[in-house]
Write an enzyme that holds these catalytic residues in place. Structure first.
Site, PDB file in Angstrom:
ATOM      1  N   HIS A 189      33.298  41.722  40.558  1.00 43.45           N
ATOM      2  CA  HIS A 189      34.294  40.648  40.581  1.00 43.45           C
ATOM      3  C   HIS A 189      35.500  41.041  41.424  1.00 43.45           C
ATOM      4  CE1 HIS A 189      36.257  37.333  37.914  1.00 43.45           C
ATOM      5  NE2 HIS A 189      36.804  37.353  39.123  1.00 43.45           N
ATOM      6  N   PHE A 248      38.529  39.068  48.013  1.00 43.38           N
ATOM      7  CA  PHE A 248      39.056  39.721  49.220  1.00 43.38           C
ATOM      8  C   PHE A 248      39.684  38.725  50.201  1.00 43.38           C
ATOM      9  CE2 PHE A 248      36.178  43.740  48.738  1.00 43.38           C
ATOM     10  CZ  PHE A 248      37.046  44.238  47.782  1.00 43.38           C
ATOM     11  N   ARG A 249      39.759  37.444  49.805  1.00 45.18           N
ATOM     12  CA  ARG A 249      40.558  36.450  50.546  1.00 45.18           C
ATOM     13  C   ARG A 249      40.090  36.218  51.972  1.00 45.18           C
ATOM     14  NH1 ARG A 249      42.309  35.183  45.732  1.00 45.18           N
ATOM     15  NH2 ARG A 249      44.035  36.395  44.906  1.00 45.18           N
ATOM     16  N   ASP A 255      38.231  42.253  38.860  1.00 40.16           N
ATOM     17  CA  ASP A 255      38.871  40.972  39.188  1.00 40.16           C
ATOM     18  C   ASP A 255      40.043  41.212  40.152  1.00 40.16           C
ATOM     19  OD1 ASP A 255      39.457  38.309  39.394  1.00 40.16           O
ATOM     20  OD2 ASP A 255      40.151  38.061  37.336  1.00 40.16           O
TER      21      ASP A 255
HETATM   22  O1  DOR Z   1      44.416  35.533  38.028  1.00 43.36           O
HETATM   23  C1  DOR Z   1      43.502  35.110  38.698  1.00 43.36           C
HETATM   24  N1  DOR Z   1      43.514  35.225  40.043  1.00 43.36           N
HETATM   25  N2  DOR Z   1      42.470  34.525  38.098  1.00 43.36           N
HETATM   26  C2  DOR Z   1      41.519  33.877  38.794  1.00 43.36           C
HETATM   27  O2  DOR Z   1      40.646  33.304  38.199  1.00 43.36           O
HETATM   28  C3  DOR Z   1      41.576  33.811  40.259  1.00 43.36           C
HETATM   29  C4  DOR Z   1      42.345  34.928  40.796  1.00 43.36           C
HETATM   30  C5  DOR Z   1      42.707  34.753  42.250  1.00 43.36           C
HETATM   31  O3  DOR Z   1      41.820  34.423  43.040  1.00 43.36           O
HETATM   32  O4  DOR Z   1      43.871  34.974  42.595  1.00 43.36           O
HETATM   33 ZN    ZN Z   2      38.495  36.343  39.572  1.00 43.88          ZN
END
Ligand code: DOR
Ligand code: ZN
Length: 448
Positions: free
Chosen positions: A76, A79-80, A308
């Site tokens: 998870h 990387f934008r 994440d």
């Molecule tokens: O805090 C979060 N940031 N939760 C998400 O579900 C998406 C993520 C993000 O892409 O910045």
């Molecule tokens: Zn996420």
């Protein structure tokens, strides 16, 4: 004259295994849950040939008391890329950070721009991996209602958001969830779900800090979204992302549903800081909830840990709390922070390796995650005597900040990718030869 014993042993083994290693790593490793001296022989194809007391190899690296572990799989990350600013992150900086943090495979989420909702956007994203990624990349697509087969030929997993968050203005309402689960059920790929039910968000709370954010998007919202996933289609490989509390973990475990927890929910409470650097979805919980989640993790009751990793610029995070975006970086710090807990005696190394390496690799059908013959030699080396604190300015991510600033960590000293060294003395020395991967075998039992 008879050859010296070591040569005799070597030729016997050559007959057994039919190949000479290109590299032998000698150090310590986990053997039945204990650290014992091991020697890992790696073949020309980058696969592990054998583990045990071996032979004199052509190239032998003696690591002394340092510990050889399987590289992690982080299912998870965000990387934008495409559509983000390289000053925050892109596929190259993100995967180099992963390599430095001991992560050999990342699962890259689809909330990029354009969003990965169709095969065209997915192909465009896949094209960006070659020549830029330092480690392997598994690409998620948004759970589709059509063209599932075309997406599943490139994607390694699907993602469903049940609530609004970065890059998804509206989540899928609970009533529509069953209709979204059915089409992906037959694709054979995992479906990761962001489980928060926006109907349970507390509109009366004006969140001004992480405590308020937790009150605004509370545990009952998470519980309600998990409840809506109660009866998934039998074929579906359901996986719940970033579970924040022990009650949800116990429920999912009882249902034999796969799930992950994050280092920030394990290590940080809603009082870790007052500014928007600690704003994340789902929110950081109370210290009591954090501790409960940690205990479940340490008991080995959590299938996987995933970062994440969701960087935003320092400027965006310096905005007033209500306007700042949610998300924290973490791919490079996940393993070093948890290895510190192992050193402190709060967590067994075996439990960590299962959650960070073995199970997540099996969830996506990868021959990695174990120091075992036949597996790709995605290996890392750590030394529990070496301590370093997290300093964002030393991390690879250009975003330049970390919610774990100042915390103690056990650094990854070396990282081998298919037996080639890509991190040496804590520095990245690799080539960007990471590739897009899909399951190589039917994904394994998630909770085993
Ligand atoms: O805090 C979060 N940031 N939760 C998400 O579900 C998406 C993520 C993000 O892409 O910045
Ligand atoms: Zn996420």
């Amino acid at each position: 004259m008879a050859p010296p014993p070591v040569r005799r042993g070597r030729s016997e083994r050559r007959e057994e295994e039919g190949a000479d290693p290109k590299l032998v790593l000698a150090g310590r490793g986990l053997v039945h849950g204990r650290l014992e001296p091991i020697e890992v022989a790696i073949g020309d194809d980058g696969r592990i040939l054998s583990v045990g007391k071996i032979r004199a190899g052509p190239v032998r690296r003696d690591l002394g008391d340092a510990v050889i572990l399987p590289a992690a799989t982080d299912l998870h990350v965000h990387f934008r890329d495409p559509g983000g600013s390289p000053d925050v992150e892109d596929l190259n900086s993100g995967t180099v950070g992963a390599a430095l943090g001991g992560v050999g495979l990342v699962g890259e989420m689809p909330n990029t721009r354009p969003p990965v909702v169709d095969p065209e956007a997915l192909a465009e994203k896949a094209d960006r991996v070659a020549g830029r990624a330092a480690v392997d990349v598994l690409l998620y697509a948004f759970a589709p209602t059509r063209r599932v087969g075309a997406l599943a030929r490139v994607a390694g997993g699907f993602k469903l958001y049940t609530s609004p968050t970065t890059g998804t203005e509206s989540g899928i309402p609970p009533a529509e969830i069953p209709g979204r689960l059915a089409p992906v059920g037959d694709a054979g790929l995992p479906l990761a779900v962001h489980a928060e039910d926006a109907r349970r968000f507390d509109g009366a709370v004006e969140p001004r800090d992480p405590v308020g954010w937790n009150a605004h998007r509370p545990i009952p919202a998470e519980a309600s979204a998990i409840e809506a996933l109660r009866d998934p289609p039998p074929a579906l490989r359901l996986h719940v992302a970033h579970v924040t509390n022990a009650a949800a973990a116990a429920l999912l475990r009882a249902r034999a549903t796969s799930f992950e927890v994050t280092p920030h929910h394990l290590l940080l409470s809603d009082r870790a800081g007052t500014d928007a650097r600690f704003k994340v979805n789902p929110p950081l919980r109370t210290e009591a909830e954090r501790r409960g989640l940690w205990e479940a993790f340490a008991r080995g009751e959590v299938p996987a840990v995933a970062s994440d990793h969701a960087p935003h610029s320092a400027e965006e995070k310096a905005r007033p709390f209500p306007e700042a975006p949610s998300g924290v970086p973490g791919v490079e710090t996940m393993l070093p922070l948890l290895l510190t807990r192992v050193r402190a005696g709060d967590l067994s190394l075996e439990t960590l390796v299962r959650a960070a390496s073995d199970r997540p690799a099996r969830m996506v059908g990868q021959p990695t995650g174990r120091v075992a013959p036949g597996h790709r030699a995605h290996l890392i080396v750590v030394d529990f005597r070496v301590r370093r604190s997290v300093e964002a300015r030393r991390l690879r991510s250009p975003c330049g900040w970390s919610p774990f600033e100042g915390r103690e960590a056990v650094p990854v000293l070396e990282h081998y990718r298919d037996g080639e060294r890509i991190v040496e003395a804590g520095e990245y020395v690799g080539r960007p030869n990471g590739r897009v991967v899909r399951p190589e075998y039917a994904p394994g039992a998630p909770t085993a």
